[in-house]
Design a protein around this motif. Structure first.
Motif, short mmCIF file in Angstrom:
data_model
loop_
_atom_site.label_atom_id
_atom_site.label_comp_id
_atom_site.label_asym_id
_atom_site.label_seq_id
_atom_site.Cartn_x
_atom_site.Cartn_y
_atom_site.Cartn_z
N LEU A 720 0.86 -1.19 0.00
CA LEU A 720 0.00 0.00 0.00
C LEU A 720 0.89 1.23 0.00
O LEU A 720 1.72 1.42 0.90
CB LEU A 720 -0.91 0.01 1.23
CG LEU A 720 -1.81 1.25 1.38
CD1 LEU A 720 -2.80 1.34 0.22
CD2 LEU A 720 -2.55 1.22 2.71
N TYR A 721 0.74 2.09 -1.01
CA TYR A 721 1.50 3.32 -1.11
C TYR A 721 0.60 4.49 -0.73
O TYR A 721 -0.57 4.54 -1.14
CB TYR A 721 2.01 3.52 -2.54
CG TYR A 721 2.95 2.43 -3.01
CD1 TYR A 721 4.32 2.58 -2.89
CD2 TYR A 721 2.45 1.26 -3.57
CE1 TYR A 721 5.19 1.58 -3.32
CE2 TYR A 721 3.30 0.26 -4.01
CZ TYR A 721 4.67 0.42 -3.88
OH TYR A 721 5.51 -0.57 -4.31
N ALA A 722 1.10 5.46 0.01
CA ALA A 722 0.33 6.65 0.41
C ALA A 722 1.13 7.89 0.04
O ALA A 722 2.31 8.02 0.41
CB ALA A 722 0.05 6.62 1.91
N LYS A 723 0.51 8.82 -0.70
CA LYS A 723 1.19 10.03 -1.15
C LYS A 723 0.31 11.26 -0.91
O LYS A 723 -0.93 11.18 -1.01
CB LYS A 723 1.53 9.93 -2.64
CG LYS A 723 2.49 8.80 -2.99
CD LYS A 723 3.87 9.03 -2.37
CE LYS A 723 4.83 7.88 -2.69
NZ LYS A 723 6.15 8.10 -2.09
N THR A 724 0.97 12.39 -0.61
CA THR A 724 0.28 13.67 -0.43
C THR A 724 0.74 14.63 -1.52
O THR A 724 1.95 14.80 -1.75
CB THR A 724 0.59 14.27 0.95
OG1 THR A 724 0.14 13.38 1.96
CG2 THR A 724 -0.11 15.62 1.10
N LEU A 725 -0.21 15.24 -2.21
CA LEU A 725 0.07 16.21 -3.27
C LEU A 725 -0.30 17.60 -2.77
O LEU A 725 -1.41 17.81 -2.27
CB LEU A 725 -0.72 15.88 -4.53
CG LEU A 725 -0.41 14.50 -5.15
CD1 LEU A 725 -1.38 14.20 -6.28
CD2 LEU A 725 1.02 14.44 -5.67
N LEU A 726 0.63 18.55 -2.90
CA LEU A 726 0.42 19.90 -2.38
C LEU A 726 0.16 20.88 -3.52
O LEU A 726 0.90 20.91 -4.51
CB LEU A 726 1.64 20.35 -1.56
CG LEU A 726 1.98 19.49 -0.35
CD1 LEU A 726 3.25 19.99 0.31
CD2 LEU A 726 0.82 19.47 0.65
N ILE A 727 -0.88 21.70 -3.35
CA ILE A 727 -1.24 22.73 -4.31
C ILE A 727 -0.80 24.08 -3.75
O ILE A 727 -1.10 24.41 -2.59
CB ILE A 727 -2.74 22.75 -4.59
CG1 ILE A 727 -3.21 21.39 -5.09
CG2 ILE A 727 -3.10 23.84 -5.59
CD1 ILE A 727 -2.74 21.00 -6.45
N GLY A 728 -0.12 24.90 -4.55
CA GLY A 728 0.52 26.09 -4.03
C GLY A 728 -0.33 27.32 -3.88
O GLY A 728 0.10 28.30 -3.28
N ASP A 729 -1.57 27.38 -4.41
CA ASP A 729 -2.36 28.62 -4.37
C ASP A 729 -3.38 28.53 -3.25
O ASP A 729 -4.34 27.76 -3.32
CB ASP A 729 -3.08 28.83 -5.71
CG ASP A 729 -3.82 30.15 -5.79
OD1 ASP A 729 -4.36 30.44 -6.86
OD2 ASP A 729 -3.85 30.89 -4.78
N ASP A 730 -3.21 29.35 -2.22
CA ASP A 730 -4.14 29.28 -1.07
C ASP A 730 -5.44 30.01 -1.33
O ASP A 730 -6.28 30.11 -0.45
CB ASP A 730 -3.48 29.82 0.19
CG ASP A 730 -3.05 31.27 0.07
OD1 ASP A 730 -2.48 31.78 1.05
OD2 ASP A 730 -3.27 31.87 -1.00
N LYS A 731 -5.63 30.53 -2.57
CA LYS A 731 -6.88 31.21 -2.88
C LYS A 731 -7.85 30.31 -3.62
O LYS A 731 -8.95 30.70 -3.94
CB LYS A 731 -6.61 32.46 -3.73
CG LYS A 731 -5.80 33.51 -2.99
CD LYS A 731 -5.59 34.74 -3.85
CE LYS A 731 -4.79 35.79 -3.10
NZ LYS A 731 -4.56 37.00 -3.94
N ILE A 732 -7.41 29.09 -3.92
CA ILE A 732 -8.26 28.19 -4.68
C ILE A 732 -9.52 27.87 -3.88
O ILE A 732 -9.48 27.61 -2.69
CB ILE A 732 -7.51 26.89 -5.00
CG1 ILE A 732 -6.37 27.20 -5.95
CG2 ILE A 732 -8.42 25.85 -5.58
CD1 ILE A 732 -5.46 26.03 -6.19
#
Length: 862
Positions: A720-732
């Motif tokens: 089981l693989y677990a990954k976190t993806l980060l989005i850089g715009d805090d206004k979304i």
């Protein structure tokens, strides 16, 4: 639809004045035509101006009006040049709009004359006329300057494209499909044997006519026989067509979900869908979420597996005009919130008519903002390996013309397209044409074309069902109903997978079964199947003539890349019996190997020293006709499911760590194959299946903002693989500022004074007034009403229209709060009405936005 789509969808407007009688004066005809022109009723406006023209054709003004309405009506637009050439000979800077005594034409006549010249292919002359009009435009008027620059760019581009036409053949579909009346907006099933389109003929449901004298729209269907001939069209279904406007928009490749545009009274219409059960179409249903709004949703399409919905809307917050939006189907079956497709597709002008090809990568749409030959042109963009659309390209001349070209659909192999157009040699108004593109590259997908054929002299039994499953996972890919008319059905099959087709009669009794494998080969592939039935009357049940058990084997290099291997030796051995030897063909296949019932077999393949695992095949208990598919991998791996390797993904904001629901997550394998997922309400996608010994790239997009790519490399055993993806715009995800509960605002279309009480904003405002009244002794509501300076006949003066809007809102508020138990006498109203905005220059169709923002009522309760 509206201004630029008047040939397709006509806006119904109820006029307050009586129709001008035959034998009326020049003044009567001219004034009536002027008001009808303001109401976008171009056909009736043209009738009135033609009557005035027959009385006196000498003035530049009547020629100016004739030129405009000729440009705005579908038939013989080319004649507008004749009138406008006369109009520009007498131009007055002090022109009085909509005044029958005015003899001159306004400077705006140069603009329309340029449009007429462009339409007729006289591009250099058109540019000269645009420049002439530009002399009358103030340097401070940036909007007009921008519009003129855009028009001249189109003329230059049109000259270039028309001089270098692409190699195509355009064929009229003939008199069984087309008539003297308008036919348009064609949609077609993947097997190109069912055509659904919109028409305005006398035999539409109810036979009624719109205010412009044209019959209401209906959706009709025609079928192609085995000889390639189209049947005469029939009304699609009483569940779809009504006495009002219904128009076809798009059809899924399997021909079982139709998207329909439905006009709603004199308001803007919305989009709906209907599903096919083999016999009839369902009643219209809404998509839900925020697809339909109080704004104008005019067109939509679904991708092949119906997990992504594209639609056009002029809702606020876009890039300008109409934009194309996208919704993703969530795991719970509902649609996500709409996301704008961004500046690669959308411009500050208008985009419409979306169609996503069954290959899932080629996106067609119409735009008058990208480089255009004239008005709307058909554009396309390709979804690249980074899951982003490439630069938009024009489809070229003569598919695109100097007039509006909006609705285009392509065949699964990409070699043909279907469109509606008013072309020389047609049957009357808009006709439906097929475009053949011999130099187009075939699309790499598989089209399954099935047909169930009844016994001679019998009709196809009703309620037959074909259930298609992914053979590895057991997931139901689709459930299909053959058409009663001809027994056909079709579907698009993604490559690199094995499928099982179960043919069933009620109540779920299987009469035929087959396995189908679609290779990863990058070519277009048609899989044709015919299932012939035994006589039902004789047997008393449904049974297939295809009663043999057949084996189709395919040899592939390995379970990851799945490339076919030709000239492989296959050995089929019956348990306790003989062996048979076969050789795979150029596609790695050995087909139609006959097996005996109630037997056990082994099958193995080898090629250049490499050998597959032994496959066991058991025909015990098989009762109906059956086609068994067996994959043999030369790396020795088994076709059985490996131990699960799963990936869980969560998408977060880089700064706030807030999780994003409805985010698009894309998983790409080493061969560039992409699979899209959508995060749930917790911002997660769980249980993504991965293959062993494979490198994957994982990314996410939210409102056009992308995460960094993350690489996942699997091993040989389950994990089981677990990954976190980060989005850089805090206004979304931030919504635009909303009115507070004690505020209300409504913007009107031309000449209207009635607000929409069905809106949530109205309900919120009324509830707030009730709340204030219950806890305060006195409540004051300030009302501001405005009318633009566009002439109005219903209220005679614009100031009267503004006062009417204020009074009408006051009366509605009183009635609404009294129904909730509030004494309206205790509420104090302060009303103010104004006439605002720029002076009207006769350009309502070009400058509608700048006038309509001054057509409103606003209220504030305290």
């Amino acid at each position: 639809m509206k201004n630029l789509f008047i040939a397709f969808f006509t806006v119904s407007i109820v006029c307050s004045s009586a129709q001008v009688k035959t034998g009326a004066s020049y003044k009567d005809y001219f004034q009536e035509g002027s008001y009808l022109l303001l109401e976008d009723n171009f056909s009736l406006a043209k009738d009135n101006f033609e009557s005035a023209y027959r009385i006196d054709s000498s003035s530049a003004n009547i020629n100016y009006m004739m030129g405009i309405v000729t440009l705005k009506t579908p038939n013989h637009k080319e004649n507008a040049e004749y009138y406008l050439a006369k109009a520009v000979k007498h131009i007055s800077k002090t022109y009085k709009s909509d005044t029958y005594t005015e003899k001159a034409a306004p400077p705006l006549a140069h603009y329309y004359y340029a449009k007429a010249l462009h339409l007729n292919g006289k591009f250099d002359e058109a540019i000269a006329e645009f420049n002439e009009f530009g002399k009358h435009v103030s340097q401070k008027d940036k909007d007009w300057k921008k519009m003129l620059d855009h028009e001249k760019e189109m003329a230059v581009y049109a000259k270039e494209k028309v001089a270098a036409p692409i190699n195509i053949q355009i064929t009229n579909l003939g008199d069984s499909i087309n008539t003297q009346y308008p036919e348009y907006s064609p949609v077609i099933s993947a097997d190109e044997r069912m055509l659904i389109y919109t028409t305005r003929r006398p035999n539409t449901v109810g036979g009624g006519k719109d205010i412009d004298g044209m019959y209401y729209e209906d959706v009709v269907v025609a079928y192609k026989d085995d000889e390639g001939r189209w049947s005469s069209p029939k009304s699609l279904s009483p569940n779809v067509n009504s006495s009002g406007h219904e128009a076809s928009i798009n059809l899924t490749p399997d021909g079982q979900t139709l998207i329909v545009y439905k006009g709603i009274g004199d308001k803007d219409g919305n989009i709906y869908y209907s599903t096919f059960d083999g016999k009839d179409w369902s009643t219209l249903k809404e998509f839900g979420s925020d697809v339909n709004t109080k704004h104008w949703e005019s067109h939509a399409c679904l991708n092949a597996d119906q997990t992504v919905l594209f639609f056009s809307s002029n809702r606020p917050g876009g890039y300008g005009g109409k934009d194309i939006y996208r919704c993703i189907k969530l795991p719970n079956g509902k649609w996500s919130k709409a996301l704008n497709m961004g500046p690669t597709i959308n411009t500050e002008y208008d985009e419409d008519g979306a169609f996503i090809h069954p290959d899932g990568k080629t996106f067609f749409f119409a735009s008058n903002g990208h480089k255009s030959i004239g008005g709307y042109d058909i554009m396309f963009a390709i979804l690249n390996e980074d899951n982003k659309f490439t630069d938009v390209e024009n489809l070229g001349y003569p598919i695109n013309t100097t007039d509006d070209d909006v609705f285009y659909i392509a065949s699964p192999d990409g070699k043909r397209g279907y469109l509606s157009s008013a072309r020389e040699g047609g049957f009357g108004d808009k006709d439906i044409y097929m475009v053949s593109i011999p130099e187009a590259k075939e699309k790499p997908l598989a089209l399954f074309k099935g047909q169930i054929i009844p016994a001679e002299g019998e009709k196809l039994p009703e309620d037959l069902t074909i259930i298609v499953k992914d053979k590895k996972t057991g997931e139901v890919i689709g459930t299909y109903r053959p058409k009663i008319v001809n027994g056909t059905f079709s579907t698009i099959l993604p490559p690199g997978r094995e499928y099982n087709f179960s043919y069933q009669a009620p109540p779920g009794e299987e009469f035929y079964n087959e396995d189908v494998f679609v290779s990863n080969d990058l070519t277009y592939n048609e899989i044709k199947r015919e299932v012939n039935l035994e006589p039902v009357k004789l047997l008393g049940k449904i049974k297939s003539k295809n009663s043999k058990i057949l084996l189709n084997a395919i040899v592939l290099n390995n379970s990851r890349t799945k490339k076919s291997v030709s000239n492989s030796k296959l050995v089929l051995a019956e348990a306790g019996g003989s062996e048979q030897n076969f050789t795979s063909n150029e596609k790695g296949q050995c087909n139609n190997i006959e097996l005996q019932p109630d037997k056990k077999y082994t099958l193995v393949a080898e090629n250049e020293g490499k050998k597959s695992a032994v496959a066991n095949i058991n025909t015990s208990g098989l009762k109906s006709g059956r086609v068994i598919n067996q994959i043999l991998y030369l790396d020795g791996s088994s076709a059985k499911t490996q131990k699960d390797m799963l990936l869980n993904v969560v998408v977060k904001n880089q700064k706030t760590k807030q999780k994003y629901n409805n985010a698009q997550v894309t998983v790409t394998d080493a061969d560039g194959n992409k699979t899209d997922y959508t995060t749930n309400e917790k911002g997660e996608v769980n249980g993504i299946e991965l293959a062993p010994d494979t490198k994957y790239t994982v990314s996410a997009i939210v409102d056009g903002n992308a995460s960094e790519n993350i690489v996942v490399t699997t091993g040989k055993s389950g994990k089981l693989y677990a990954k976190t993806l980060l989005i850089g715009d805090d206004k979304i995800g931030n919504e635009p500022a909303q009115l507070s509960a004690n505020q209300y605002a409504f913007y009107f279309k031309y000449n209207k004074n009635d607000n929409d009480e069905s809106e949530q904003q109205w309900t919120t405002f009324i509830n707030k007034v009730v709340e204030l009244s219950n806890r305060k002794q006195g409540v004051t509501i300030n009302i501001l009403a405005s009318a633009s300076k566009v002439p109005t006949r219903t209220f005679k003066k614009n100031s009267i229209l503004a006062r009417s809007r204020a009074k009408n809102l006051q009366d509605k508020i009183k009635l609404a709060i009294e129904q909730k138990g509030v004494d309206a006498k205790k509420v104090h109203f302060v009303k103010k009405s104004i006439v605002a905005g720029p002076r009207y220059r006769g350009d309502l169709d070009l400058g509608r936005e700048k006038y309509e923002k001054h057509q409103f009522v606003k209220a504030n309760a305290r």
